[in-house]
Scaffold this motif. Structure first.
Motif, PDB file in Angstrom:
ATOM      1  N   GLY A  68      -2.803 -16.503 -16.565  1.00  0.00           N
ATOM      2  CA  GLY A  68      -3.721 -16.839 -15.539  1.00  0.00           C
ATOM      3  C   GLY A  68      -3.275 -17.913 -14.518  1.00  0.00           C
ATOM      4  N   ASP A  69      -3.550 -19.072 -14.359  1.00  0.00           N
ATOM      5  CA  ASP A  69      -3.010 -20.123 -13.487  1.00  0.00           C
ATOM      6  C   ASP A  69      -2.381 -21.128 -14.040  1.00  0.00           C
ATOM      7  N   LYS A  70      -1.981 -20.989 -15.422  1.00  0.00           N
ATOM      8  CA  LYS A  70      -1.035 -21.988 -16.207  1.00  0.00           C
ATOM      9  C   LYS A  70       0.166 -21.584 -16.190  1.00  0.00           C
ATOM     10  N   LEU A  71       1.130 -22.473 -15.925  1.00  0.00           N
ATOM     11  CA  LEU A  71       2.438 -22.135 -15.857  1.00  0.00           C
ATOM     12  C   LEU A  71       3.127 -23.017 -16.872  1.00  0.00           C
ATOM     13  N   THR A  72       4.074 -22.195 -17.854  1.00  0.00           N
ATOM     14  CA  THR A  72       4.851 -22.896 -19.025  1.00  0.00           C
ATOM     15  C   THR A  72       6.162 -22.680 -18.645  1.00  0.00           C
ATOM     16  N   LEU A  73       6.874 -23.661 -18.468  1.00  0.00           N
ATOM     17  CA  LEU A  73       8.527 -23.548 -18.405  1.00  0.00           C
ATOM     18  C   LEU A  73       8.983 -23.335 -19.621  1.00  0.00           C
ATOM     19  N   ILE A  74       9.856 -22.250 -20.030  1.00  0.00           N
ATOM     20  CA  ILE A  74      10.356 -21.908 -21.166  1.00  0.00           C
ATOM     21  C   ILE A  74      11.946 -22.539 -21.124  1.00  0.00           C
ATOM     22  N   PRO A  75      12.317 -23.510 -22.149  1.00  0.00           N
ATOM     23  CA  PRO A  75      13.574 -24.083 -22.092  1.00  0.00           C
ATOM     24  C   PRO A  75      14.784 -23.029 -22.280  1.00  0.00           C
ATOM     25  N   LEU A  76      15.985 -23.135 -21.699  1.00  0.00           N
ATOM     26  CA  LEU A  76      16.732 -21.791 -21.896  1.00  0.00           C
ATOM     27  C   LEU A  76      17.677 -22.318 -23.130  1.00  0.00           C
ATOM     28  N   ASP A  77      18.289 -21.150 -23.620  1.00  0.00           N
ATOM     29  CA  ASP A  77      19.372 -21.417 -24.681  1.00  0.00           C
ATOM     30  C   ASP A  77      20.372 -20.245 -24.109  1.00  0.00           C
ATOM     31  N   TYR A  78      21.328 -20.647 -23.623  1.00  0.00           N
ATOM     32  CA  TYR A  78      22.509 -19.704 -23.174  1.00  0.00           C
ATOM     33  C   TYR A  78      23.281 -18.812 -24.443  1.00  0.00           C
ATOM     34  N   LYS A  79      22.956 -19.378 -25.647  1.00  0.00           N
ATOM     35  CA  LYS A  79      23.683 -18.733 -26.782  1.00  0.00           C
ATOM     36  C   LYS A  79      22.838 -17.982 -27.416  1.00  0.00           C
ATOM     37  N   ASP A  80      21.627 -18.164 -27.583  1.00  0.00           N
ATOM     38  CA  ASP A  80      20.814 -17.456 -28.345  1.00  0.00           C
ATOM     39  C   ASP A  80      19.347 -17.083 -27.976  1.00  0.00           C
TER      40      ASP A  80
END
Length: 207
Positions: free
Chosen positions: A183-195
């Protein structure tokens, strides 16, 4: 309601190159959600550096080469360091971003993205140069003349700049970035470069 996973990137971002294997695994793991129409993936161009014909200063070259070495040491990513000795680097990623924007129209954005990365990081070619981008376009089966015309059109109409403004508006200021839009809700997803699993769990939880 179908959620949208935004992947904000720049084809000349070295951390995006480092992230590529894990991002590929994450996309595969998300395929069941995509097949069930619960999720779509939307690439978005970040635009690290504006158009420039100025050669990169030596201190910036040294700094960026050190970043490559750091990524190689941290993630095991392959780099061809000849780039720093055999080309004239410029701080200019907008042309490479436009090439991905143009390729999107024919469903070849990811192929263009990968072709640019491989030309740059493995073959020591400069994606700030139009010649390199035309080579990449031909490599993925695009018509070189049509590609050049489309590149000029995207530049004239400032279409890339519009997308970059949209990314900034969403708070996607570093590359790569992942964010889930429901919808209009944005959730940032924390990055994991290895997994990829921690990102997969974050996405499922947000859904």
């Amino acid at each position: 309601m179908t959620a949208t996973l935004i992947y904000c990137y720049d084809p000349m971002c070295s951390w995006c190159w480092g992230f590529r294997p894990t991002w590929t695994k994450l996309q595969k793991a998300l395929q069941p959600l995509i097949d069930q129409d619960q999720l779509t993936i939307q690439p978005m161009l970040g635009g690290l550096a504006v158009d420039s014909d100025i050669a990169m200063p030596n201190d910036m070259k040294t700094k960026l080469e050190a970043t490559w070495k750091n990524i190689q040491a941290t993630l095991g990513t392959e780099f061809n360091f000849d780039f720093w000795r055999t080309t004239t680097p410029r701080r200019s990623t907008y042309p490479a971003c436009r090439a991905c924007y143009v390729a999107r129209d024919t469903g070849l954005e990811e192929e263009m993205y990968h072709a640019i990365q491989e030309a740059y990081y493995l073959n020591a070619k400069n994606p700030s140069d139009l010649d390199t981008l035309i080579e990449c376009a031909e490599h993925i089966g695009m018509n070189p003349d049509g590609f050049q015309k489309s590149m000029q059109h995207v530049k004239n109409q400032r279409l890339l700049e519009e997308e970059i403004d949209q990314a900034r508006h969403l708070g996607l200021n570093s590359f790569p970035s992942l964010a889930l839009l429901i919808g209009d809700k944005l959730t940032l997803i924390p990055l994991d470069y290895k997994d990829h699993n921690s990102m997969l769990e974050s996405i499922k939880k947000a859904l």
